[in-house]
Enzyme design. Structure first.
Site, PDB file in Angstrom:
ATOM      1  N   GLU A  22       0.833  -1.219   0.000  1.00  0.00           N
ATOM      2  CA  GLU A  22       0.000   0.000   0.000  1.00  0.00           C
ATOM      3  C   GLU A  22       0.860   1.257   0.000  1.00  0.00           C
ATOM      4  O   GLU A  22       0.706   2.145   0.844  1.00  0.00           O
ATOM      5  CB  GLU A  22      -0.938   0.011   1.206  1.00  0.00           C
ATOM      6  CG  GLU A  22      -2.028  -1.029   1.101  1.00  0.00           C
ATOM      7  CD  GLU A  22      -3.143  -0.854   2.131  1.00  0.00           C
ATOM      8  OE1 GLU A  22      -2.934  -0.137   3.128  1.00  0.00           O
ATOM      9  OE2 GLU A  22      -4.221  -1.429   1.938  1.00  0.00           O
ATOM     10  N   GLU A  31      -5.711  -8.208  -0.914  1.00  0.00           N
ATOM     11  CA  GLU A  31      -6.359  -7.929   0.366  1.00  0.00           C
ATOM     12  C   GLU A  31      -7.806  -7.549   0.094  1.00  0.00           C
ATOM     13  O   GLU A  31      -8.085  -6.689  -0.747  1.00  0.00           O
ATOM     14  CB  GLU A  31      -5.720  -6.735   1.092  1.00  0.00           C
ATOM     15  CG  GLU A  31      -4.408  -7.038   1.742  1.00  0.00           C
ATOM     16  CD  GLU A  31      -3.888  -5.885   2.595  1.00  0.00           C
ATOM     17  OE1 GLU A  31      -4.705  -5.156   3.192  1.00  0.00           O
ATOM     18  OE2 GLU A  31      -2.668  -5.718   2.625  1.00  0.00           O
TER      19      GLU A  31
HETATM   20  C1  BG6 Z   1      -4.433  -2.599   4.801  1.00  0.00           C
HETATM   21  C2  BG6 Z   1      -3.100  -3.095   5.246  1.00  0.00           C
HETATM   22  O1  BG6 Z   1      -4.418  -1.221   4.967  1.00  0.00           O
HETATM   23  O2  BG6 Z   1      -5.580  -2.944   5.473  1.00  0.00           O
HETATM   24  C3  BG6 Z   1      -3.138  -4.178   6.304  1.00  0.00           C
HETATM   25  O3  BG6 Z   1      -2.257  -3.473   4.188  1.00  0.00           O
HETATM   26  C4  BG6 Z   1      -4.305  -3.908   7.247  1.00  0.00           C
HETATM   27  O4  BG6 Z   1      -1.896  -4.201   6.940  1.00  0.00           O
HETATM   28  C5  BG6 Z   1      -5.586  -3.977   6.440  1.00  0.00           C
HETATM   29  O5  BG6 Z   1      -4.353  -4.769   8.337  1.00  0.00           O
HETATM   30  C6  BG6 Z   1      -6.844  -3.839   7.264  1.00  0.00           C
HETATM   31  O6  BG6 Z   1      -6.756  -2.744   8.115  1.00  0.00           O
HETATM   32  P1  BG6 Z   1      -7.063  -2.882   9.648  1.00  0.00           P
HETATM   33  O7  BG6 Z   1      -6.712  -1.593  10.228  1.00  0.00           O
HETATM   34  O8  BG6 Z   1      -8.510  -3.201   9.740  1.00  0.00           O
HETATM   35  O9  BG6 Z   1      -6.207  -3.986  10.151  1.00  0.00           O
END
Ligand code: BG6
Length: 479
Positions: free
Chosen positions: A176, A377
């Protein structure tokens, strides 16, 4: 005919700092995450100067994968994963970042992980830096403000490329890389680039200098990697939160067009190998003096990526002439004029649930860049309840994943997008990045650990575990 290719990479995604734990084991150095306390929704995480005894640092133990990796990888195998996206902790390989020689114990740890994955036919997909930088480089060098850190990063990349060149094919450079465009929350610049801002600094000017150095680091890593093994497939990794115009008012449309540059700036350079006109014009108008070195043009041109990996969780909306408080809109990337979308529901953490936005994103990215895409993701962070019989019925998570997978298949099957794979975020419960909580759970496997660090760390399969296993088995035909 099946809608997805038979080699579609179904998998799971994780990041070293959020799940490995073992923060002081195996010769590991401190990373920028090791001085971040836990926060919660609406309460930012604190970055402390050193580790303070009376504070809780959830990333120190993560979910103790460091000591339980065999058990966890066996579960990933049982779920049927074809790949696992995880990252290498830079601090295990170069504990301070500026050593001449790597830490053999750290390299050995990832040999063990990769071998264990391959034992279950799980393809490793590795991120070089997932919000991971040695604390020493952040404190003593100013992180990616400093061009020397580019050299240290490239040394780290070369070391791991050489070590794992016969076992790992898929790589991505920085996780990211574009989420640090949101300077309203200090943790983004800190975790992406090891940078803190002084009071009198223009955050945007600092950001673009850091961005330039990081883009150079990414391009150099790509070139080195391809030299070491031409069969490597190396991508970038961006966060894509599409910014919709609030209405068909041309002013809203233009507002969204301009705001979306925040999303596209990094991939525009990483894919095309040169800066977009809108960025150069903005530097000129604002009088930003971004330091370039001779040869940087060539470096960017020679180090373009081969695929685009991205995270997708939500969408957002901007409205012309609307001024909202930045604090209210941290979730939406700190945009000062973002408003709620009346057509979309939000999660408990205020993240808009928008599966159509994923199909839209796939189209936008594919049409803009014409490169293979990889959803590395996507997921639903929420609390879980055990039923009396000891099972976890996480239907809401299943529904979220199902709708997003459906939208992805439509993008392939109806829109002709080239999609390499899909790896849900936090395939096993881990520490949340933005809040440091455990109760914001994404996992298909539950981990017994709470926000304060209590619990047995026992792993339990949720209903989504069995559901996803069948999705993989049927290559997305049965959702
Ligand atoms: C992304 C990241 O921003 O979202 C992860 O690459 C992160 O590291 C994921 O965990 C979800 O965000 P969060 O804050 O809900 O864990």
């Amino acid at each position: 005919m099946a809608k997805l290719d038979k080699n579609f990479l179904w998998g799971g995604a994780l990041a070293a700092n959020q799940f490995e734990g073992g923060y002081d084991q195996g010769g590991k150095g401190l990373s920028v995450h090791d001085v971040m306390t836990a926060g919660e929704h609406g309460k930012a995480r604190e970055i402390t100067e050193t580790i303070e005894d009376d504070k809780f640092y959830p990333n120190h133990d993560g979910i103790d994968f460091y000591n339980r990796y065999k058990e966890d990888i066996a579960l990933f195998g049982e779920m049927g994963l074809k790949c696992l996206r995880t990252s290498i902790a830079w601090t295990r390989i170069f504990p301070n970042g500026d050593e001449a020689e790597p830490n053999e114990e750290g390299l050995q740890f990832y040999d063990n992980i990769i071998d264990e994955l391959l034992k279950y036919n799980i393809e490793p997909v590795l991120t070089l830096s997932h919000f991971e930088m040695p604390l020493h480089l952040a404190r003593e060098y100013g992180g990616f403000r400093n061009r020397k850190v580019v050299d240290y990063f490239v040394r780290f990349a070369e070391t791991v490329f050489n070590r794992y060149k016969d076992k790992v094919k898929y790589w991505m450079t920085f996780n990211e890389i574009n989420n640090q465009m949101d300077t309203s929350n200090p943790i983004f610049l800190w975790t992406n680039s090891g940078v803190t801002l002084a009071k009198d600094e223009d955050p945007e000017e600092v950001l673009y200098q850091v961005a330039h150095n990081e883009l150079i680091a990414s391009a150099l890593a790509v070139s080195k990697g391809k030299e070491i093994n031409p069969d490597f497939i190396i991508g970038n990794m961006i966060s894509h939160v599409p910014i919709y115009p609030y209405s068909c008012n041309p002013n809203d449309i233009m507002e969204a067009e301009i705001a979306n540059r925040l999303r596209f700036f990094f991939p525009d350079v990483q894919v095309r190998g040169y800066y977009p006109g809108y960025a150069l014009k903005m530097f000129e108008k604002n009088g930003y003096d971004i330091k370039w070195q001779e040869g940087d043009d060539e470096i960017l041109k020679n180090g373009t990526v081969e695929y685009i990996a991205f995270s997708y969780y939500m969408s957002t909306v901007v409205k012309h002439d609307e001024v909202t408080s930045v604090e209210d809109n941290v979730v939406n990337g700190g945009l000062p004029n973002s408003v709620k979308n009346p057509y979309i529901k939000e999660s408990q953490w205020g993240w808009a649930i928008d599966p159509v936005g994923l199909r839209y994103t796939l189209n936008v990215l594919y049409n803009r860049y014409q490169l293979p895409l990889f959803i590395v993701e996507n997921g639903f962070g929420t609390t879980d309840e055990f039923k009396e019989d000891g099972t976890i019925d996480d239907q809401e998570r299943i529904d979220y994943l199902r709708e997003h997978i459906k939208a992805s298949i439509q993008a392939v099957d109806e829109d002709g997008v080239d999609l390499m794979g899909y790896t849900p975020w936090g395939i096993i419960d881990i520490v949340s990045f933005t809040t440091g909580e455990m109760k914001k759970r994404y996992g298909l496997i539950h981990v017994d650990r709470d926000n304060e660090g209590n619990g047995t760390l026992k792993r339990t399969k949720k209903n989504s575990f069995y559901w996803f296993n069948n999705v993989i088995k049927t290559n997305g035909e049965e959702l």
